[in-house]
Write an enzyme that holds these catalytic residues in place. Structure first.
Site, PDB file in Angstrom:
ATOM      1  N   GLY A 253       2.070  -2.195   0.800  1.00  0.00           N
ATOM      2  CA  GLY A 253       2.671  -1.074   1.208  1.00  0.00           C
ATOM      3  C   GLY A 253       2.974  -0.810   2.440  1.00  0.00           C
ATOM      4  O   GLY A 253       2.487   0.043   2.582  1.00  0.00           O
TER       5      GLY A 253
ATOM      6  N   ALA B  99      12.749  -1.553   4.140  1.00  0.00           N
ATOM      7  CA  ALA B  99      13.027  -2.345   5.822  1.00  0.00           C
ATOM      8  C   ALA B  99      14.319  -3.434   5.285  1.00  0.00           C
ATOM      9  O   ALA B  99      14.995  -3.638   5.945  1.00  0.00           O
ATOM     10  CB  ALA B  99      11.609  -3.189   6.415  1.00  0.00           C
TER      11      ALA B  99
ATOM     12  N   ASP C  84       9.809   5.881   2.674  1.00  0.00           N
ATOM     13  CA  ASP C  84      10.187   4.719   3.273  1.00  0.00           C
ATOM     14  C   ASP C  84      11.215   4.786   3.761  1.00  0.00           C
ATOM     15  O   ASP C  84      11.553   3.501   4.703  1.00  0.00           O
ATOM     16  CB  ASP C  84       9.710   3.374   1.926  1.00  0.00           C
ATOM     17  CG  ASP C  84       7.932   3.184   2.097  1.00  0.00           C
ATOM     18  OD1 ASP C  84       7.442   4.454   1.749  1.00  0.00           O
ATOM     19  OD2 ASP C  84       7.876   2.318   1.717  1.00  0.00           O
TER      20      ASP C  84
HETATM   21  C1  MEV Z   1       3.762   3.927  -1.834  1.00  0.00           C
HETATM   22  O1  MEV Z   1       3.891   3.332  -1.224  1.00  0.00           O
HETATM   23  C2  MEV Z   1       3.692   5.204  -2.024  1.00  0.00           C
HETATM   24  C3  MEV Z   1       3.935   6.433  -2.811  1.00  0.00           C
HETATM   25  O2  MEV Z   1       3.343   7.684  -2.928  1.00  0.00           O
HETATM   26  C4  MEV Z   1       5.075   6.271  -4.100  1.00  0.00           C
HETATM   27  C5  MEV Z   1       6.283   6.976  -3.325  1.00  0.00           C
HETATM   28  O3  MEV Z   1       6.180   7.791  -2.440  1.00  0.00           O
HETATM   29  O4  MEV Z   1       8.131   6.751  -3.658  1.00  0.00           O
HETATM   30  C6  MEV Z   1       2.246   6.169  -3.763  1.00  0.00           C
END
Ligand code: MEV
Length: 303
Positions: free
Chosen positions: A91, A97, A138
């Protein structure tokens, strides 16, 4: 040889809700993945997992990036080595990255000159290809660095308190957890819908608090966010015990970061209390990383 790096990230607010279009606030953190690239006769990808060619089992993200560059250039051979400080599947944005740093490294090697927005977009497409579904969070945060509100792509002030991550070392599948939340939402739309929109409202309130550097209030909201993540079934007993350990030892606030079900929690804490917060999470069984926010997104480290 060219070396590029990209940071990991934590969510202050909004994971899961962001999948439903709600805002989230994410913060790039000062733990990085480094990618070294050099010309070679064939495709060679090496990491702590082994050395392969294009291989979607062992190196899915890097393989997808290489294929993408093969489609847009005359790339035939390259040697790519991966060194990461970011625990995989926890997570903290390890896949974003590695994807973003590889895009930047191949872009620099081939002299293509992609803009940061192009890099973030390509990274998101690659995450979607490999994971089936992924929000842009991300890949965007790890490209740009800093504290960012998604989907608005608004850059907020950098937070300057300590950040402590507690890793359960329990593998969790983002895909499965996102599917579980979707199932719950389908079954109880009138109950789960307001929970997700309430999480979104935390990000809206959080925006002002981040810019005001009001860490006491941010921590309180993070604690509420944790309660709502538990409510939608993405918690686990280890994550709960680490968050309570962090709060009891003086953290402003603590919550899951990422998909939950295992993986990591994050606490924000005053600098002078960070040692105690880290020790409390460790004695509850967590693997601890003490870090800080960074405004350095993807970058070339050496040419
Ligand atoms: C996963 O790091 C975060 C979630 O919100 C999925 C996403 O944003 O793609 C659960």
């Amino acid at each position: 040889m060219i070396t590029c790096s990209a940071p990991g990230k934590v969510y202050l607010f909004g994971e899961h809700a962001v999948v439903y279009g709600e805002p989230a606030i994410c913060c790039a953190v000062d733990i990085r993945t480094r990618i070294n690239v050099a010309p070679a006769d064939s495709i060679i990808i090496s990491s702590s997992l082994g050395t392969t060619g294009i291989d979607f089992e062992v190196h899915p993200y890097v393989s997808a990036v290489v294929e993408r560059f093969q489609n847009m250039s005359s790339l035939e051979g390259v040697s790519i080595s991966i060194e990461s400080e970011i625990p995989v599947g926890s997570g903290l944005g390890s896949s974003a990255a590695v994807t973003i740093a590889t895009i930047k490294a191949l872009d620099s090697l081939l002299g293509i000159g992609l803009e940061l927005d192009d890099i973030a977009r390509m990274g998101h497409e690659i995450e979607q290809r490999i994971q089936g579904a992924a929000s842009q969070t991300d890949t965007y945060v790890c490209t740009m660095g800093g504290v960012v509100m998604i989907p608005q792509r608004k850059v907020l002030d950098l937070i300057d308190c300590s950040i402590v991550v507690g890793n359960t070392n329990i593998f969790s599948s983002t895909k499965e957890l996102v599917a579980n939340v979707a199932e719950l939402n389908e079954k109880f739309p009138d109950v789960v819908g307001p929970v997700l929109s309430s999480i979104g409202k935390m990000s809206v309130t959080g925006e002002e608090l981040v810019n005001a550097k009001d860490y006491v209030s941010i921590g309180k909201l993070m604690n509420i966010n944790q309660g709502l993540l538990d409510a939608i079934g993405v918690g686990c007993s280890e994550l709960s015990s680490f968050t309570y350990a962090a709060r009891d030892s003086g953290a402003y606030g603590a919550k899951i970061t990422g998909a939950g079900g295992g993986g990591c929690m994050v606490a924000i804490a005053p600098h002078e209390l960070v040692g105690g917060v880290a020790a409390a999470i460790a004695s509850a069984g967590g693997e601890v990383v003490v870090t800080k926010a960074t405004d350095i997104g993807v970058r070339v480290e050496s040419l």
